[in-house]
Design a protein around this motif. Structure first.
Motif, PDB file in Angstrom:
ATOM      1  N   SER A 225       0.798  -1.224   0.000  1.00 18.96           N
ATOM      2  CA  SER A 225       0.000   0.000   0.000  1.00 18.96           C
ATOM      3  C   SER A 225       0.834   1.280   0.000  1.00 18.96           C
ATOM      4  CB  SER A 225      -0.885   0.019   1.254  1.00 18.96           C
ATOM      5  OG  SER A 225      -0.063   0.009   2.416  1.00 18.96           O
ATOM      6  N   GLY A 226       2.140   1.146   0.277  1.00 15.97           N
ATOM      7  CA  GLY A 226       2.994   2.323   0.421  1.00 15.97           C
ATOM      8  C   GLY A 226       2.990   2.887   1.831  1.00 15.97           C
ATOM      9  N   GLN A 227       2.296   2.215   2.747  1.00 17.73           N
ATOM     10  CA  GLN A 227       2.228   2.701   4.133  1.00 17.73           C
ATOM     11  C   GLN A 227       3.612   2.667   4.781  1.00 17.73           C
ATOM     12  OE1 GLN A 227      -0.640   0.632   6.558  1.00 17.73           O
ATOM     13  NE2 GLN A 227      -0.010   1.650   8.437  1.00 17.73           N
ATOM     14  N   VAL A 228       3.904   3.693   5.587  1.00 16.88           N
ATOM     15  CA  VAL A 228       5.204   3.809   6.250  1.00 16.88           C
ATOM     16  C   VAL A 228       5.111   3.291   7.677  1.00 16.88           C
ATOM     17  CG1 VAL A 228       6.860   5.504   7.156  1.00 16.88           C
ATOM     18  CG2 VAL A 228       6.028   5.708   4.804  1.00 16.88           C
ATOM     19  N   PHE A 229       6.177   2.590   8.122  1.00 18.31           N
ATOM     20  CA  PHE A 229       6.260   2.057   9.481  1.00 18.31           C
ATOM     21  C   PHE A 229       7.534   2.563  10.154  1.00 18.31           C
ATOM     22  CE2 PHE A 229       3.854  -1.261   7.202  1.00 18.31           C
ATOM     23  CZ  PHE A 229       2.705  -1.276   7.976  1.00 18.31           C
ATOM     24  N   THR A 230       7.491   2.631  11.472  1.00 20.96           N
ATOM     25  CA  THR A 230       8.659   3.062  12.238  1.00 20.96           C
ATOM     26  C   THR A 230       9.432   1.840  12.750  1.00 20.96           C
ATOM     27  OG1 THR A 230       7.466   3.036  14.339  1.00 20.96           O
ATOM     28  CG2 THR A 230       7.373   5.085  13.036  1.00 20.96           C
ATOM     29  N   GLN A 231      10.608   2.098  13.309  1.00 21.88           N
ATOM     30  CA  GLN A 231      11.393   1.028  13.919  1.00 21.88           C
ATOM     31  C   GLN A 231      10.614   0.387  15.065  1.00 21.88           C
ATOM     32  OE1 GLN A 231      14.375  -0.043  12.785  1.00 21.88           O
ATOM     33  NE2 GLN A 231      14.383  -1.669  14.314  1.00 21.88           N
ATOM     34  N   LYS A 232       9.879   1.205  15.806  1.00 18.73           N
ATOM     35  CA  LYS A 232       9.089   0.678  16.925  1.00 18.73           C
ATOM     36  C   LYS A 232       8.023  -0.301  16.418  1.00 18.73           C
ATOM     37  CE  LYS A 232       8.493   3.325  20.462  1.00 18.73           C
ATOM     38  NZ  LYS A 232       8.041   4.380  21.413  1.00 18.73           N
ATOM     39  N   ASP A 233       7.385   0.017  15.284  1.00 16.50           N
ATOM     40  CA  ASP A 233       6.390  -0.894  14.692  1.00 16.50           C
ATOM     41  C   ASP A 233       7.022  -2.235  14.353  1.00 16.50           C
ATOM     42  OD1 ASP A 233       4.307   1.024  14.704  1.00 16.50           O
ATOM     43  OD2 ASP A 233       5.007   1.863  12.800  1.00 16.50           O
ATOM     44  N   VAL A 234       8.233  -2.182  13.794  1.00 14.16           N
ATOM     45  CA  VAL A 234       8.919  -3.408  13.390  1.00 14.16           C
ATOM     46  C   VAL A 234       9.326  -4.223  14.622  1.00 14.16           C
ATOM     47  CG1 VAL A 234      11.004  -4.310  12.263  1.00 14.16           C
ATOM     48  CG2 VAL A 234       9.680  -2.486  11.178  1.00 14.16           C
ATOM     49  N   GLU A 235       9.786  -3.557  15.673  1.00 14.42           N
ATOM     50  CA  GLU A 235      10.143  -4.263  16.909  1.00 14.42           C
ATOM     51  C   GLU A 235       8.921  -4.939  17.520  1.00 14.42           C
ATOM     52  OE1 GLU A 235      11.912  -1.175  19.208  1.00 14.42           O
ATOM     53  OE2 GLU A 235      13.772  -1.145  18.020  1.00 14.42           O
ATOM     54  N   THR A 236       7.769  -4.274  17.443  1.00 13.50           N
ATOM     55  CA  THR A 236       6.516  -4.866  17.929  1.00 13.50           C
ATOM     56  C   THR A 236       6.183  -6.120  17.136  1.00 13.50           C
ATOM     57  OG1 THR A 236       5.680  -2.697  18.586  1.00 13.50           O
ATOM     58  CG2 THR A 236       4.050  -4.449  18.298  1.00 13.50           C
ATOM     59  N   TYR A 237       6.389  -6.076  15.807  1.00 18.27           N
ATOM     60  CA  TYR A 237       6.137  -7.235  14.948  1.00 18.27           C
ATOM     61  C   TYR A 237       7.025  -8.409  15.358  1.00 18.27           C
ATOM     62  CZ  TYR A 237       6.334 -10.275  10.853  1.00 18.27           C
ATOM     63  OH  TYR A 237       6.323 -11.373  10.028  1.00 18.27           O
ATOM     64  N   PHE A 238       8.310  -8.147  15.607  1.00 16.37           N
ATOM     65  CA  PHE A 238       9.217  -9.223  16.013  1.00 16.37           C
ATOM     66  C   PHE A 238       8.775  -9.851  17.337  1.00 16.37           C
ATOM     67  CE2 PHE A 238      12.297  -7.586  12.874  1.00 16.37           C
ATOM     68  CZ  PHE A 238      12.761  -8.791  12.361  1.00 16.37           C
TER      69      PHE A 238
END
Length: 291
Positions: A225-238
């Motif tokens: 979709s082109g949506q932007v994520f932050t490092q915090k979002d990625v850490e939450t995913y992990f």
């Protein structure tokens, strides 16, 4: 290719019920190279037997495939194998008569439309927003979940035609445009995802990537979709998938590995049915890139 006495004799044996005879005939026809394809196409048009037509179609496919193997080997040996070139080779697996120039013209129109909106005063996020807005709003690019019933969703030429792809094919289009525009966006191997990342590097600094590449990532982009994520979002995913976020997951994927992954994913579209042989061929191409 002019029809010789040998070609005529081989064509008369294509419908032989003995598999051993057909294998011998096939191997000889394949050894003649793609110049024999027009003869095979003419034979297909004048053959009423569907079973024989299927054999001819398979022979034509094998001839194109042999050529494609050599093209993949040549692409891999380039000093800097380009992502667009690799994606077009994958598309040729399904569409051997692909008009490459049409695809290149479509890409160039997109690049120019984005370039006209860019300037040196834009922040990384603003640069990315320009690319995303034109790709997903102006061109109406759509992203769907990966479906192994839809091989066209993996192919760059069809994504450009239909403006619909999946995370991998949309991501490859996004990466191709980023590279043409000198925007430092790369794919990173985050588990179970195909995610892009904006690195705080210019094109001369990729060899100087730190031991912890995540430190040089400004934000992430979902190519669906082109949506932007932050490092915090990625850490939450992990944390959610219970996987430690090691440095290797943030190191940019090179173009050979991306195309290898594309071949492996496309292969899953041909697990069953009469096209199951295509899975083996795609995995063979992937293994050539991995050697």
């Amino acid at each position: 290719m002019e029809e010789t006495r040998e070609i005529s004799a081989l064509f008369h044996l294509i419908d032989d019920p003995d598999d051993e005879v057909f294998t011998t005939v096939s191997d000889r026809i394949i050894s003649m190279g793609t110049s024999i394809i027009p003869n095979l196409e003419l034979l297909w048009e004048t053959t009423p037997d569907e079973a024989v037509q299927e054999r001819i179609e398979l022979l034509i496919h094998r001839l194109h495939y042999c050529d494609l193997v050599q093209d993949f080997i040549r692409w891999k040996k380039l000093p800097e194998p380009d992502l667009l070139g690799g994606a077009l080779l994958v598309a040729r697996f399904q569409y051997p008569d692909l008009h490459v120039n049409t695809v290149l013209q479509d890409i160039e129109k997109m690049r120019r439309n984005i370039w006209l909106e860019l300037n040196s005063y834009l922040t990384p996020l603003e640069q990315t927003n320009v690319l995303t807005t034109i790709l997903y709003n102006y061109y109406q690019l759509k992203g769907g979940e990966i479906a192994y019933t839809e091989p066209n969703d993996f192919l760059l030429n069809k994504v450009l035609d239909t403006k619909k792809g999946n995370a991998m094919s949309n991501g490859i289009l996004y990466l191709v445009l980023s590279d043409l525009l000198d925007i430092p966006i790369r794919a990173v191997p985050i588990p179970r995802q195909f995610i892009l990342a904006y690195f705080d590097l210019d094109n001369t600094q990729w060899s100087q990537l730190s031991l912890n590449p995540a430190e040089q990532i400004q934000f992430y982009i979902d190519p669906m979709s082109g949506q932007v994520f932050t490092q915090k979002d990625v850490e939450t995913y992990f944390r959610r998938i219970s996987v430690p976020a090691t440095a290797s997951f943030f190191k940019p994927l090179d173009n050979i590995r991306i195309i290898q992954m594309l071949l492996e994913e496309l292969a899953k579209c041909f697990e069953t049915g009469k096209n199951a042989y295509k899975q083996d061929e795609l995995l063979q191409l992937a293994s050539i890139l991995g050697e």
